[in-house]
Design a protein around this motif. Structure first.
Motif, PDB file in Angstrom:
ATOM      1  N   HIS A  60       5.196   2.243   7.051  1.00 41.62           N
ATOM      2  CA  HIS A  60       4.806   2.380   5.645  1.00 41.62           C
ATOM      3  C   HIS A  60       5.545   3.505   4.967  1.00 41.62           C
ATOM      4  CE1 HIS A  60       1.726  -0.616   5.705  1.00 41.62           C
ATOM      5  NE2 HIS A  60       1.462  -0.189   6.913  1.00 41.62           N
ATOM      6  N   ARG A  61       5.707   3.349   3.693  1.00 41.89           N
ATOM      7  CA  ARG A  61       6.291   4.405   2.889  1.00 41.89           C
ATOM      8  C   ARG A  61       5.212   5.471   2.651  1.00 41.89           C
ATOM      9  NH1 ARG A  61      10.557   3.825  -1.041  1.00 41.89           N
ATOM     10  NH2 ARG A  61      10.295   1.591  -1.022  1.00 41.89           N
ATOM     11  N   VAL A  62       5.547   6.713   2.909  1.00 39.06           N
ATOM     12  CA  VAL A  62       4.564   7.786   2.726  1.00 39.06           C
ATOM     13  C   VAL A  62       5.119   8.819   1.758  1.00 39.06           C
ATOM     14  CG1 VAL A  62       3.161   9.563   3.847  1.00 39.06           C
ATOM     15  CG2 VAL A  62       3.719   7.482   5.090  1.00 39.06           C
ATOM     16  N   LEU A  63       4.366   9.103   0.730  1.00 45.04           N
ATOM     17  CA  LEU A  63       4.769  10.140  -0.228  1.00 45.04           C
ATOM     18  C   LEU A  63       3.854  11.343  -0.077  1.00 45.04           C
ATOM     19  CD1 LEU A  63       5.447   8.028  -3.445  1.00 45.04           C
ATOM     20  CD2 LEU A  63       6.978   8.547  -1.557  1.00 45.04           C
TER      21      LEU A  63
ATOM     22  N   THR B 284       0.856  -1.191   0.000  1.00 42.03           N
ATOM     23  CA  THR B 284       0.000   0.000   0.000  1.00 42.03           C
ATOM     24  C   THR B 284       0.889   1.237   0.000  1.00 42.03           C
ATOM     25  OG1 THR B 284      -1.630  -1.155   1.342  1.00 42.03           O
ATOM     26  CG2 THR B 284      -1.828   1.240   1.233  1.00 42.03           C
ATOM     27  N   LEU B 285       0.567   2.168  -0.878  1.00 38.70           N
ATOM     28  CA  LEU B 285       1.276   3.446  -0.898  1.00 38.70           C
ATOM     29  C   LEU B 285       0.391   4.481  -0.220  1.00 38.70           C
ATOM     30  CD1 LEU B 285       3.580   5.281  -2.008  1.00 38.70           C
ATOM     31  CD2 LEU B 285       2.141   5.639  -4.003  1.00 38.70           C
ATOM     32  N   VAL B 286       0.935   5.184   0.758  1.00 32.64           N
ATOM     33  CA  VAL B 286       0.160   6.243   1.419  1.00 32.64           C
ATOM     34  C   VAL B 286       0.598   7.585   0.827  1.00 32.64           C
ATOM     35  CG1 VAL B 286      -0.418   7.358   3.606  1.00 32.64           C
ATOM     36  CG2 VAL B 286      -0.031   4.881   3.529  1.00 32.64           C
ATOM     37  N   LEU B 287      -0.382   8.363   0.405  1.00 35.77           N
ATOM     38  CA  LEU B 287      -0.104   9.670  -0.228  1.00 35.77           C
ATOM     39  C   LEU B 287      -0.752  10.762   0.604  1.00 35.77           C
ATOM     40  CD1 LEU B 287      -0.801   9.514  -4.066  1.00 35.77           C
ATOM     41  CD2 LEU B 287       1.192  10.474  -2.974  1.00 35.77           C
ATOM     42  N   VAL B 288       0.036  11.681   1.131  1.00 40.60           N
ATOM     43  CA  VAL B 288      -0.560  12.786   1.893  1.00 40.60           C
ATOM     44  C   VAL B 288      -0.532  14.049   1.039  1.00 40.60           C
ATOM     45  CG1 VAL B 288      -0.149  11.941   4.228  1.00 40.60           C
ATOM     46  CG2 VAL B 288       1.668  13.164   3.055  1.00 40.60           C
ATOM     47  N   VAL B 289      -1.626  14.786   1.067  1.00 43.26           N
ATOM     48  CA  VAL B 289      -1.751  15.976   0.209  1.00 43.26           C
ATOM     49  C   VAL B 289      -1.923  17.206   1.094  1.00 43.26           C
ATOM     50  CG1 VAL B 289      -3.016  17.035  -1.708  1.00 43.26           C
ATOM     51  CG2 VAL B 289      -2.982  14.541  -1.471  1.00 43.26           C
ATOM     52  N   SER B 290      -1.106  18.224   0.838  1.00 46.94           N
ATOM     53  CA  SER B 290      -1.247  19.444   1.635  1.00 46.94           C
ATOM     54  C   SER B 290      -0.563  20.615   0.945  1.00 46.94           C
ATOM     55  CB  SER B 290      -0.622  19.226   3.014  1.00 46.94           C
ATOM     56  OG  SER B 290      -0.603  20.419   3.742  1.00 46.94           O
ATOM     57  N   GLN B 291      -1.253  21.750   0.883  1.00 47.34           N
ATOM     58  CA  GLN B 291      -0.645  22.965   0.355  1.00 47.34           C
ATOM     59  C   GLN B 291       0.471  23.414   1.287  1.00 47.34           C
ATOM     60  OE1 GLN B 291       0.630  26.620  -0.254  1.00 47.34           O
ATOM     61  NE2 GLN B 291      -0.763  26.593   1.471  1.00 47.34           N
TER      62      GLN B 291
ATOM     63  N   LEU C 186       5.973  18.512   6.268  1.00 52.58           N
ATOM     64  CA  LEU C 186       5.552  17.390   5.424  1.00 52.58           C
ATOM     65  C   LEU C 186       6.634  17.053   4.396  1.00 52.58           C
ATOM     66  CD1 LEU C 186       2.050  16.695   4.089  1.00 52.58           C
ATOM     67  CD2 LEU C 186       3.916  16.667   2.466  1.00 52.58           C
ATOM     68  N   ALA C 187       7.215  18.112   3.782  1.00 55.36           N
ATOM     69  CA  ALA C 187       8.252  17.865   2.777  1.00 55.36           C
ATOM     70  C   ALA C 187       9.448  17.158   3.418  1.00 55.36           C
ATOM     71  CB  ALA C 187       8.674  19.181   2.141  1.00 55.36           C
ATOM     72  N   ARG C 188       9.742  17.531   4.646  1.00 58.91           N
ATOM     73  CA  ARG C 188      10.904  16.917   5.312  1.00 58.91           C
ATOM     74  C   ARG C 188      10.621  15.486   5.746  1.00 58.91           C
ATOM     75  NH1 ARG C 188      11.646  21.874   7.353  1.00 58.91           N
ATOM     76  NH2 ARG C 188      10.339  21.440   9.150  1.00 58.91           N
ATOM     77  N   GLU C 189       9.393  15.214   6.147  1.00 64.38           N
ATOM     78  CA  GLU C 189       9.137  13.924   6.799  1.00 64.38           C
ATOM     79  C   GLU C 189       8.668  12.815   5.855  1.00 64.38           C
ATOM     80  OE1 GLU C 189       6.908  14.219  10.471  1.00 64.38           O
ATOM     81  OE2 GLU C 189       7.715  16.226  10.807  1.00 64.38           O
TER      82      GLU C 189
ATOM     83  N   GLU D 247      -1.897  20.087  10.927  1.00 65.21           N
ATOM     84  CA  GLU D 247      -1.630  19.188  12.051  1.00 65.21           C
ATOM     85  C   GLU D 247      -2.179  17.773  11.798  1.00 65.21           C
ATOM     86  OE1 GLU D 247      -0.083  19.041  14.881  1.00 65.21           O
ATOM     87  OE2 GLU D 247      -1.204  17.417  15.847  1.00 65.21           O
ATOM     88  N   ASP D 248      -3.427  17.700  11.341  1.00 60.58           N
ATOM     89  CA  ASP D 248      -4.021  16.369  11.157  1.00 60.58           C
ATOM     90  C   ASP D 248      -3.339  15.604  10.019  1.00 60.58           C
ATOM     91  OD1 ASP D 248      -5.928  16.102  13.191  1.00 60.58           O
ATOM     92  OD2 ASP D 248      -7.280  17.470  12.162  1.00 60.58           O
ATOM     93  N   THR D 249      -2.916  16.328   8.983  1.00 58.88           N
ATOM     94  CA  THR D 249      -2.244  15.653   7.864  1.00 58.88           C
ATOM     95  C   THR D 249      -0.876  15.142   8.318  1.00 58.88           C
ATOM     96  OG1 THR D 249      -3.406  17.172   6.419  1.00 58.88           O
ATOM     97  CG2 THR D 249      -1.609  15.933   5.438  1.00 58.88           C
ATOM     98  N   LEU D 250      -0.188  15.960   9.116  1.00 61.19           N
ATOM     99  CA  LEU D 250       1.103  15.500   9.643  1.00 61.19           C
ATOM    100  C   LEU D 250       0.887  14.321  10.592  1.00 61.19           C
ATOM    101  CD1 LEU D 250       2.926  18.899  10.346  1.00 61.19           C
ATOM    102  CD2 LEU D 250       3.389  17.275   8.508  1.00 61.19           C
ATOM    103  N   GLY D 251      -0.219  14.364  11.348  1.00 61.66           N
ATOM    104  CA  GLY D 251      -0.529  13.251  12.253  1.00 61.66           C
ATOM    105  C   GLY D 251      -0.733  11.963  11.467  1.00 61.66           C
ATOM    106  N   ALA D 252      -1.429  12.075  10.329  1.00 61.01           N
ATOM    107  CA  ALA D 252      -1.680  10.895   9.489  1.00 61.01           C
ATOM    108  C   ALA D 252      -0.359  10.372   8.920  1.00 61.01           C
ATOM    109  CB  ALA D 252      -2.645  11.256   8.367  1.00 61.01           C
ATOM    110  N   LEU D 253       0.456  11.304   8.456  1.00 60.32           N
ATOM    111  CA  LEU D 253       1.765  10.945   7.880  1.00 60.32           C
ATOM    112  C   LEU D 253       2.590  10.162   8.919  1.00 60.32           C
ATOM    113  CD1 LEU D 253       4.092  13.760   6.423  1.00 60.32           C
ATOM    114  CD2 LEU D 253       4.989  11.752   7.488  1.00 60.32           C
ATOM    115  N   ARG D 254       2.632  10.736  10.135  1.00 56.94           N
ATOM    116  CA  ARG D 254       3.474  10.120  11.183  1.00 56.94           C
ATOM    117  C   ARG D 254       2.919   8.766  11.606  1.00 56.94           C
ATOM    118  NH1 ARG D 254       3.957  16.106  13.712  1.00 56.94           N
ATOM    119  NH2 ARG D 254       5.576  16.808  12.299  1.00 56.94           N
TER     120      ARG D 254
END
Ligand code: F6R
Length: 618
Positions: A378-381, A352-359, A391-394, A364-371
């Protein structure tokens, strides 16, 4: 959401701080404040409302001094009042801090300080932090060289939660201390001056040389320069800060000839779409190339499921992306609100590839999901606009939007850019599976046609304005879309409600008859997304059900569709485009619709009430 700017240098701080604040105002704006240090001690002014209120208050009586801090606040703990606005001082009134983030254990810390005899003036978590730092400052010998730095570090060791903060103290009048955990803080380095800010936008007009603080970094700036420590070890941080040159022209963040940032940004989409695509099309192989994914062809081939997550507009782009990727690449896609994903045990497996989207890359919630996904191995793009974000760093890789600064609170470019990136991803994954070269070429041609097609939609701004005028009486609106236009119905409704304050709901078209139709009457217009695609006849059928109940209908239809003129009350045409690029065109039309409606109703388009650009609290 809130904004911080701090300055220490050889110039007057106040004008630089106010200019920086204005550039950050879009992040949050229910109150603001500014404090400077000079020979006379700590001087401070705070105001409820817009930066103009603060500027007006300072106008006749400017605060002089070459060291200062300031803040725009968007209330989380405590109401938007002058007393709750930042900067906050400690019990002695000599220390002041500005803070973004949330101190989660502030209740416990406050209790402890009350037991020591302290009395608080506000309901905020930031005041507790100011008191705690002040308490440690006062326990240190007045000869201690790094007194403020040590006090900040002692206090932060007791804190759980998030912060980007800057502290100053009257007894150390040439020092400012910044610290970061979870909330961005950037150090700007100029000749004979330093800045600390929550966003490069605040300082880009003065320096392009910046260093982004990492979590647990503490930076102390004085008249000689700066030094770095880490809360994870007390000694100077040998690894230092990574200094970079930002590619950010302050002019990008100006409105130019446009009356609002939102309109400017809607019009910029011809360019932002090109920027998202530039260098990413491979004409020879009829595919896309997305080097930033950091995945080998084999790894790309192995992906058997994608989970897309984000918040608000970013999440709506994900919904369109789901349809695009499944249609072009036949890879199963699921879309989840980041706020839900981060808290539940979502079943993911190795492929499964996890893709997080954010301007912003700071939600906070998107970073929470990423983490959460990374914690599970999992690999997160990421699909992100802010290249300097958390987000770009993590993330393990991803695709930048390159949409340029988005200042208006309502997202526009940051909807269409990820949508076109999903087309690129669908093309790439599709060409590795079953899409032929000629199908790949057709998709490339559709992508290349988009900028001109967006221009065609933009040319209808006047016509869309007239339609908005006609329906500006509405208290409620419904938006309907099917398949790839379903996400556009959601996004169109979101744009309408957030900037015009008209109640608006987006639904899959056919759901109409399962309940929503009860809302239809002659005063409730429905926006119908019905381009000429495979679902056209079904859409017309649903449209007629609305008309039969006297509901006014505004159709978004394909140029050349004459039949729709007989069915709908008003029509906005979009150029003929395949189903995977058409959503971008209808999105632009609905952005203009919401924009004109908000202007007609006299709303504050770029800074709608109760909203902030970047939501850095859970
Ligand atoms: C709506 C809007 C918000 C954002 C959401 C996520 O116009 O701007 O819904 O899309 O807060 O923000 P980012 O993309 O920065 O994560």
């Amino acid at each position: 959401m809130c904004g911080i700017v701090a300055y220490l240098g050889d110039k007057e701080a106040q004008p630089l701080l106010l200019e920086g604040l204005r550039r950050l105002e879009y992040r949050g704006y229910d109150s603001s404040g500014l404090a400077v240090l000079n020979g006379k001690g700590l001087e401070m002014v705070k105001k409820v409302g817009r930066i103009e209120q603060l500027e007006r208050a300072l106008g006749p009586n400017p605060l002089h001094g070459s060291l200062g801090i300031c803040h725009t606040r968007w209330a989380t703990h405590g109401k938007a009042t002058e007393v709750n606005a930042h900067p906050h001082t400690d019990a002695s009134g000599k220390l002041a801090i500005v803070h973004n983030g949330v101190i989660e254990n502030y209740g416990t810390l406050k209790k402890k300080l009350i037991e020591k005899g302290f009395q608080f003036r506000t309901e905020t978590d930031t005041e507790v932090l100011a008191f705690l730092i002040g308490f440690y400052f006062d326990t240190l010998n007045s000869e201690t060289e790094n007194r403020l730095e040590m006090a900040v570090m002692e206090a932060l060791r007791e804190v759980t939660g998030t912060y980007g903060l800057v502290a100053i103290h009257q007894d150390q009048p040439d020092v400012m201390v910044g610290a970061r955990r979870g909330s961005p803080l950037v150090l700007g380095i100029g000749p004979h001056e330093h800045f600390l800010a929550s966003d490069v936008a605040a300082i880009a007009a003065h320096t392009q040389t910046v260093a982004h603080l990492r979590d647990f970094d503490v930076v102390t700036v004085d008249r000689q320069g700066y030094r770095l420590k880490s809360l994870t070890h007390n000694a100077p941080d040998e690894s230092g800060l990574e200094i970079s040159q930002i590619d950010y022209q302050a002019a990008d963040a100006e409105m130019g000839d446009f009356p609002h940032f939102m309109l400017k940004e809607i019009f910029e989409q011809t360019l932002s779409i090109q920027n998202a695509v530039r260098g990413r099309l491979n004409l020879e192989e009829c595919t896309a190339q997305l080097g930033g994914l950091n995945l080998s062809p084999q790894e790309l081939r192995d992906i058997d499921r994608i989970v897309i997550t984000g918040c608000g507009t970013a999440m709506h782009a994900g919904i369109v992306g789901e349809y695009i990727i499944e249609s072009l690449a036949h890879v199963p896609v699921e879309v989840e609100w980041a706020s839900e994903f981060r808290l539940r045990n979502s079943p993911l497996d190795r492929r499964t590839l996890v893709l997080v989207v954010s301007q912003s890359g700071e939600t906070e919630d998107t970073l929470g999901a990423l983490r959460e996904a990374r914690r599970k191995g999992h690999r997160v793009l990421g699909i992100c606009n802010n290249v300097a974000s958390s987000l770009a760093r993590e993330t393990d890789g991803g695709v930048y939007m390159y949409a340029g600064p988005e200042i208006s609170v309502a997202s526009t470019k940051a909807f269409t850019s990820p949508t076109i990136i999903f087309v690129l991803l669908g093309l790439l994954l599709g060409r590795m599976r079953f899409l032929s070269a000629s199908q790949g070429l057709q998709i490339i041609q559709a992508i290349e046609a988009l900028p001109d097609q967006i221009t065609q939609v933009l040319k209808q701004s006047g016509h869309i304005n007239q339609i908005a005028e006609k329906y500006s009486y509405s208290r409620s609106m419904l938006f309907f879309g099917r398949q790839m236009q379903y996400g556009i119905a959601l996004e169109g409704a979101l744009k309408m409600k957030e900037i015009s304050y008209i109640h608006a709901e987006g639904h899959p078209t056919a759901e109409l008859k399962h309940g929503v139709i009860a809302l239809v009457d002659e005063n409730t217009p429905s926006v119908f997304l019905c381009p000429k695609d495979g679902a056209y006849d079904k859409n017309i059928n649903n449209l007629q059900q609305i008309k039969a109940r006297k509901g006014p209908v505004i159709a978004i239809a394909t140029e050349g569709d004459e039949e729709i003129l007989q069915q709908a009350d008003d029509v906005i045409y979009i150029p003929d485009a395949p189903e995977y690029t058409a959503p971008i065109l209808s999105a632009v039309a609905l952005q203009l619709f919401a924009y004109h409606m908000a202007v007609i109703l006299g709303r504050d388009v770029d800074k709608p009430r109760n909203l902030a650009k970047s939501v850095t609290v859970p």
